[in-house]
Enzyme design. Sequence first.
Site, short mmCIF file in Angstrom:
data_model
loop_
_atom_site.label_atom_id
_atom_site.label_comp_id
_atom_site.label_asym_id
_atom_site.label_seq_id
_atom_site.Cartn_x
_atom_site.Cartn_y
_atom_site.Cartn_z
N GLY A 11 5.85 -8.43 -1.24
CA GLY A 11 6.25 -9.14 -2.44
C GLY A 11 5.39 -10.37 -2.67
O GLY A 11 5.88 -11.42 -3.10
N ILE A 16 7.58 -16.70 -4.45
CA ILE A 16 7.58 -17.20 -3.08
C ILE A 16 6.48 -16.57 -2.25
O ILE A 16 5.80 -17.24 -1.46
CB ILE A 16 8.96 -16.95 -2.44
CG1 ILE A 16 10.02 -17.80 -3.15
CG2 ILE A 16 8.94 -17.25 -0.94
CD1 ILE A 16 11.46 -17.41 -2.81
N ASP A 35 2.09 -5.90 -2.75
CA ASP A 35 2.98 -5.98 -3.89
C ASP A 35 2.82 -4.71 -4.72
O ASP A 35 1.78 -4.05 -4.66
CB ASP A 35 2.65 -7.21 -4.75
CG ASP A 35 3.82 -7.65 -5.62
OD1 ASP A 35 4.47 -8.64 -5.27
OD2 ASP A 35 4.08 -7.00 -6.65
N TYR A 158 22.75 -6.40 -3.84
CA TYR A 158 21.82 -7.49 -3.50
C TYR A 158 22.42 -8.37 -2.41
O TYR A 158 21.77 -8.68 -1.40
CB TYR A 158 21.51 -8.32 -4.74
CG TYR A 158 20.57 -9.47 -4.48
CD1 TYR A 158 19.19 -9.29 -4.52
CD2 TYR A 158 21.05 -10.75 -4.20
CE1 TYR A 158 18.32 -10.34 -4.28
CE2 TYR A 158 20.20 -11.80 -3.95
CZ TYR A 158 18.83 -11.60 -4.00
OH TYR A 158 17.97 -12.66 -3.76
N ALA A 192 12.58 -21.10 -9.07
CA ALA A 192 11.87 -20.75 -10.31
C ALA A 192 10.84 -19.66 -10.03
O ALA A 192 9.66 -19.92 -9.81
CB ALA A 192 11.19 -21.98 -10.90
#
Length: 251
Positions: A11, A16, A35, A158, A192
């Site tokens: 990711g 992040i 990714d 989740y 964010a």
Amino acid sequence: MAQPKTVVITGAGSGIGAAAARRFTASGLNVLACDIDNAALSKLGAEIPAERLETLCIDIAQDNAADTIAQASQRRWGPTQILVNNAGIAPKYNGVALNILDMTMDEWNRILYVNLTSSMRLCQRLLPAMKEAGWGRIINVSSSGGRTRSLGPVGPAYMASKAGLLGLTRHIAIELGPFGITANAVAPGRIATPLGATTGAAVAEDYAKRVPVGRIGTPDEVAAAITFLATEDASFINGSVIDVNGGMFML
């Protein structure tokens, strides 16, 4: 001169993961950034010197993803010493996740696989080399939604996956600690990121009002905790969770 350590980050195209890749490479480490978003990886590649970064466009949900990632890292730099399991999904429908009564097995299995099972499989693939070398770091990116109630519309799958990631972290810490390997987690609050943005600006604004520091966090603030856990200064931190949430959740 010692060979720079190699980091695998899933990711890593944005948010992040990308922030962690920038921090690790700036410190002289080598990073394999994985990714599903090739455009995001290309953008990251334009920011980081090629000698420090390798990108791999891959769907972490593929059965052979762990092998493909391990082989890519091995070809470029040799065994991986640091693994950051950051890839995660939180599907929304009109800005809202499916609740427990609407959750389908396909949706449940997809979220659990990406957020939890893929991390376990990567650990299985990369830990043997760390064990042989007598040194390694596993850093799992969980969530405040895996620690306590969620203030955002993330859904049961989740939350279950992020809580499960904490259990996986603790087990690895116990089993592999005697071999010089530590396993820790970070649990971000509202950050964010592109994933966080799927719930809309109004949710972020409302959340910020309830955070003791009066704002939501930045990817780099979470990445700072991640990179710290990979250092020698963190060698006696094992099986722990660092909450990066501005004081929204405190133990």
